[in-house]
Design an enzyme around this catalytic site. Structure first.
Site, short mmCIF file in Angstrom:
data_model
loop_
_atom_site.label_atom_id
_atom_site.label_comp_id
_atom_site.label_asym_id
_atom_site.label_seq_id
_atom_site.Cartn_x
_atom_site.Cartn_y
_atom_site.Cartn_z
CG ASP A 170 0.48 14.94 -9.01
OD1 ASP A 170 0.94 14.79 -9.74
OD2 ASP A 170 0.75 16.45 -8.10
CG HIS A 201 1.33 18.51 -10.78
ND1 HIS A 201 1.88 17.87 -10.18
CD2 HIS A 201 1.67 19.46 -11.22
CE1 HIS A 201 3.04 18.59 -10.07
NE2 HIS A 201 3.39 19.74 -10.38
#
Length: 232
Positions: A170, A201
């Site tokens: 992420d 993400h």
């Protein structure tokens, strides 16, 4: 599939639009879907529609109503992505929790005093965490909630089940933040944390370039089972 209702803010400052999708027959419970920074866009409405098809009353409130009402942006369009990052700086998380509390109250009434869950994405993932610490929501799920680590001191207030999904790669939640979250929550009997290696993400978005089908389907299956258990 859905329609829009207005819900009064608890502070008396106005009311905000909330997308609502109703199931056929009596709802099992209610699920509040909390947006990303892109507003209640087609992807968020689609998630609410899916929960309605699962038998839940689903509500997706406009969290940006105080400064950008009706916002609906596409993260795959660079200009709209940049616009979202600019707009989100106006968001007050404390006011956001109050608005979620207002939706919880409406949702409970609409399901005859039954249970209410929350599922949020990105910014909404953080709001799901804050709702677990500050409200009486029955069960919460956060997907890649950014900035949860900044509010980790509130973890002691978690009294109901919470599930958190994080991407292994992420770009917005670095490993040091995940380490803080794990250190605070791994021993909490109310909390389950899942990580998805190799994805970034936004992996569970309904459509678009960010989606990773395998990770999204696994996370969503876990969320469905979680709500089936804790909202029954």
């Amino acid at each position: 599939m859905g329609t829009t209702i207005d819900i009064a803010a608890l502070d008396g400052s106005g009311s905000f639009a909330t997308y609502i999708a109703e199931p056929e027959g009596t709802p099992k419970a209610a699920i509040i879907v909390i947006q990303e920074i892109f507003g209640v866009n087609p992807g968020i409405r689609a998630k609410a529609d899916k929960w309605a098809k699962e038998g839940y009353l689903a509500l997706a409130p406009d969290m940006f109503w105080r400064f950008a009402p009706g916002l609906s942006l596409d993260p795959d369009v660079p200009e709209e992505m940049n616009q979202a990052f600019d707009i989100r700086t106006n968001f007050d998380a404390d006011k956001g929790v109050q608005d979620i509390e207002a939706v919880i109250r409406v949702a409970r009434k609409r399901v005859g005093g039954g249970k209410v869950g929350i599922v949020g994405y990105c910014m909404g993932g953080r709001m799901a965490y804050l709702s677990a610490t500050r409200t009486d929501v029955d069960a919460s799920v956060g997907y890649y909630g950014a900035r949860i680590a900044e509010a980790i001191r509130e973890a002691h207030a978690i009294a109901n089940p919470l599930m958190l999904h994080f991407a292994g790669q992420d770009g917005f939640i670095p490993p040091e933040q995940l380490a803080i979250i794990h250190a605070a929550l791994d021993d909490n009997a109310h909390v389950i944390i899942h990580e998805y290696p190799g994805v970034d993400h936004g992996f569970a978005t309904e459509t678009g370039k960010r989606r990773n089908d395998a990770a999204a389907e696994l996370a969503d299956s876990r969320t469905r089972a979680f709500f089936a258990e804790h909202l029954a």
